[in-house]
Write an enzyme that holds these catalytic residues in place. Sequence first.
Site, PDB file in Angstrom:
ATOM      1  N   ALA A 162       0.829  -1.204   0.000  1.00 50.97           N
ATOM      2  CA  ALA A 162       0.000   0.000   0.000  1.00 50.97           C
ATOM      3  C   ALA A 162       0.871   1.265   0.000  1.00 50.97           C
ATOM      4  O   ALA A 162       2.073   1.190   0.216  1.00 50.97           O
ATOM      5  CB  ALA A 162      -0.907  -0.020   1.225  1.00 50.97           C
ATOM      6  N   GLY A 227      -2.004  -6.027 -10.523  1.00 51.37           N
ATOM      7  CA  GLY A 227      -2.301  -6.636  -9.222  1.00 51.37           C
ATOM      8  C   GLY A 227      -3.205  -7.851  -9.364  1.00 51.37           C
ATOM      9  O   GLY A 227      -2.965  -8.899  -8.747  1.00 51.37           O
ATOM     10  N   GLY A 243      -3.780  -3.818   2.077  1.00 55.94           N
ATOM     11  CA  GLY A 243      -4.709  -2.857   1.467  1.00 55.94           C
ATOM     12  C   GLY A 243      -6.068  -2.946   2.140  1.00 55.94           C
ATOM     13  O   GLY A 243      -6.176  -3.394   3.290  1.00 55.94           O
ATOM     14  N   VAL A 247     -10.893  -5.079  -1.106  1.00 56.75           N
ATOM     15  CA  VAL A 247     -10.025  -5.693  -2.112  1.00 56.75           C
ATOM     16  C   VAL A 247      -9.451  -6.999  -1.559  1.00 56.75           C
ATOM     17  O   VAL A 247      -9.400  -8.025  -2.244  1.00 56.75           O
ATOM     18  CB  VAL A 247      -8.900  -4.720  -2.549  1.00 56.75           C
ATOM     19  CG1 VAL A 247      -7.957  -5.398  -3.540  1.00 56.75           C
ATOM     20  CG2 VAL A 247      -9.490  -3.455  -3.156  1.00 56.75           C
ATOM     21  N   GLY A 248      -9.059  -6.972  -0.303  1.00 54.72           N
ATOM     22  CA  GLY A 248      -8.451  -8.154   0.321  1.00 54.72           C
ATOM     23  C   GLY A 248      -9.367  -9.363   0.342  1.00 54.72           C
ATOM     24  O   GLY A 248      -8.929 -10.502   0.209  1.00 54.72           O
ATOM     25  N   GLU A 265      -3.182  -8.343   5.039  1.00 54.77           N
ATOM     26  CA  GLU A 265      -3.051  -7.265   6.031  1.00 54.77           C
ATOM     27  C   GLU A 265      -4.036  -6.182   5.621  1.00 54.77           C
ATOM     28  O   GLU A 265      -3.716  -5.310   4.820  1.00 54.77           O
ATOM     29  CB  GLU A 265      -1.621  -6.703   6.017  1.00 54.77           C
ATOM     30  CG  GLU A 265      -0.530  -7.709   6.355  1.00 54.77           C
ATOM     31  CD  GLU A 265      -0.464  -8.054   7.834  1.00 54.77           C
ATOM     32  OE1 GLU A 265      -1.126  -7.372   8.646  1.00 54.77           O
ATOM     33  OE2 GLU A 265       0.247  -9.016   8.158  1.00 54.77           O
ATOM     34  N   LEU A 266      -5.251  -6.257   6.172  1.00 53.76           N
ATOM     35  CA  LEU A 266      -6.329  -5.393   5.682  1.00 53.76           C
ATOM     36  C   LEU A 266      -6.650  -4.305   6.705  1.00 53.76           C
ATOM     37  O   LEU A 266      -5.813  -3.958   7.525  1.00 53.76           O
ATOM     38  CB  LEU A 266      -7.536  -6.264   5.326  1.00 53.76           C
ATOM     39  CG  LEU A 266      -7.173  -7.519   4.500  1.00 53.76           C
ATOM     40  CD1 LEU A 266      -8.396  -8.377   4.236  1.00 53.76           C
ATOM     41  CD2 LEU A 266      -6.460  -7.155   3.209  1.00 53.76           C
ATOM     42  N   CYS A 299      -2.171   1.702   9.203  1.00 55.10           N
ATOM     43  CA  CYS A 299      -3.251   0.753   9.502  1.00 55.10           C
ATOM     44  C   CYS A 299      -3.359   0.558  10.998  1.00 55.10           C
ATOM     45  O   CYS A 299      -4.367   0.078  11.489  1.00 55.10           O
ATOM     46  CB  CYS A 299      -3.118  -0.558   8.746  1.00 55.10           C
ATOM     47  SG  CYS A 299      -1.486  -1.145   8.587  1.00 55.10           S
ATOM     48  N   THR A 300      -2.332   0.987  11.745  1.00 55.68           N
ATOM     49  CA  THR A 300      -2.354   0.865  13.201  1.00 55.68           C
ATOM     50  C   THR A 300      -2.787   2.151  13.908  1.00 55.68           C
ATOM     51  O   THR A 300      -2.781   2.209  15.140  1.00 55.68           O
ATOM     52  CB  THR A 300      -0.943   0.505  13.696  1.00 55.68           C
ATOM     53  OG1 THR A 300      -0.019   1.426  13.097  1.00 55.68           O
ATOM     54  CG2 THR A 300      -0.557  -0.911  13.334  1.00 55.68           C
ATOM     55  N   ALA A 462       4.591  -0.524  15.918  1.00 56.45           N
ATOM     56  CA  ALA A 462       5.020  -1.850  16.356  1.00 56.45           C
ATOM     57  C   ALA A 462       6.478  -2.106  15.972  1.00 56.45           C
ATOM     58  O   ALA A 462       6.963  -1.598  14.966  1.00 56.45           O
ATOM     59  CB  ALA A 462       4.135  -2.904  15.713  1.00 56.45           C
TER      60      ALA A 462
END
Length: 511
Positions: A162, A227, A243, A247-248, A265-266, A299-300, A462
Amino acid sequence: STFDKHRSVFESLGLDKTNNKGVFDGEWKGSGPVVPSYNPVNNEVIAEVITGTTDDLNVAFEKVAEAQKIWRELPVPKRGHVLLTMRNALVENLQPLGKLVALEMGKILPEGIGEVQEYIDILEYALGLSRMLQGAVIPSERPGHAMLETWNPLGTVGIISAFNFPVAVYGWNCAIALVTGNGTIWKPAPTTSLVSIAVTRIIAKALKDHDLPTSLCALVTGGSDVGSAMTADKRAHVLSFTGSTNVGREVGKVVQGRFGRSILELGGNNALIVTDDCDLDLAARAILFAAVGTAGQRCTTTRRLIVQESVYDTLIERLKKAYKQVKVGDPLDEGVLCGPLHTKEAVEIYKNALERVKQEGGEIIVGGKVLDDGPLKHGNFVEPTMTRVRPDMEVVQNESFVPILHTMTYKTLDEAIAINNSVAQGLSSSIFTSNPSTIFKWIGPSGSDCGIINVNIPTNGAEIGGAFGGEKETGGGRESGSDSWKQYCRRGTCTINYSGTLPLAQGINFG
Ligand code: UN1
């Protein structure tokens, strides 16, 4: 122009203003559309990239497979030496590469450098792993038999990454894929192609220094056609996708349909809980980084702040002050903490989310405005924002990838945990407390249902040593540290008979 102003950065990374080839399969090429890369500070074109096509992808798959045949035969500690060279090359390029991330993605310079550091760290981790990829020896129930596990590479790892971590997410996958003996093929976000070219060039040089085929780590920039083709291709034995959940979900189905392995990893919709027994000062500082850092585009990122009723007003007062001091601006300027959103579309998402907050009866308590005056007028700038909401509002249940922090209150710990777990996503979570029983409840079976479960630290940021990923609609994948490396391997269960007789398992007597 951005390019001329930072010419030395681009040139030191081998980038040109118009002629960047966006495909690498041992050679630099590109037969797809020419796509400009924009600076989110002013929406100026930085440089142009000649992207790849599905034909380019097809050739790249072949080239990676050829290289991987050589690579997989290298003793694992020797692979480690190559990773060390990659690590050193990244250290040398830390500053310019970090700056390029800031320019193309829009995050502030320390964070740009920070994510290159993550790649450096994971390469060190993988170097360590190269002496420690251990399999089990299992007691056999038969006399004169040995039972053991082998971990061999699956082949090629397809990586679709991403825009928000254009270096680190590729880095985690690349380092672990390589140490386990795989090759990689990378399809970056179309809007961060320049970063992917610069990274690929650095990695290729390290491979060359060891006389290895540089096509081991291929790159195919391009759009969703590339993709989708990568996702459907059997030659991507592992498909690591970062992403959106929407889509995932499709990626997961397609990869499952061909019995490939996916690492998803969504979306996240991360919550941070503040209890009345915690250090509020510490919590406020953590929340600022967690919610405003990277302009809310991790994303976190903390999206939901769940505060014990009795400390809500005090905490919010502190946060209001802290938010007002956040400098929004050019991510390369000293003192700026919040850069622009990556695209203009994200500004619309920000506006729509705030509109929905109001429609659903919520309130904006800090920020709320698009910043389009003065020096910021051509960029994608917004004010970091806090709202006051109820946890079950639709806008709170969905993730908007912008710096909006939804705040809410709770009375009991059980209620706070229930709110934390009430969303569809399950990536990261954190609680601020000084009470040990709260901590152990939080990390136990009735606690947070996320993949990342923190105490007294932000939801984001992280370390690479742990497994990174989340449950539910976050997709279930794990990348980076711990035993994530196993996902890049086929596990062999080997039973070896050295007895000269043939005792069968389960005591069966056959003929
Ligand atoms: C991401 O946002 O896709 O934990 C990755 C963090 C970083 C990685 C985020 N180490 O915030």
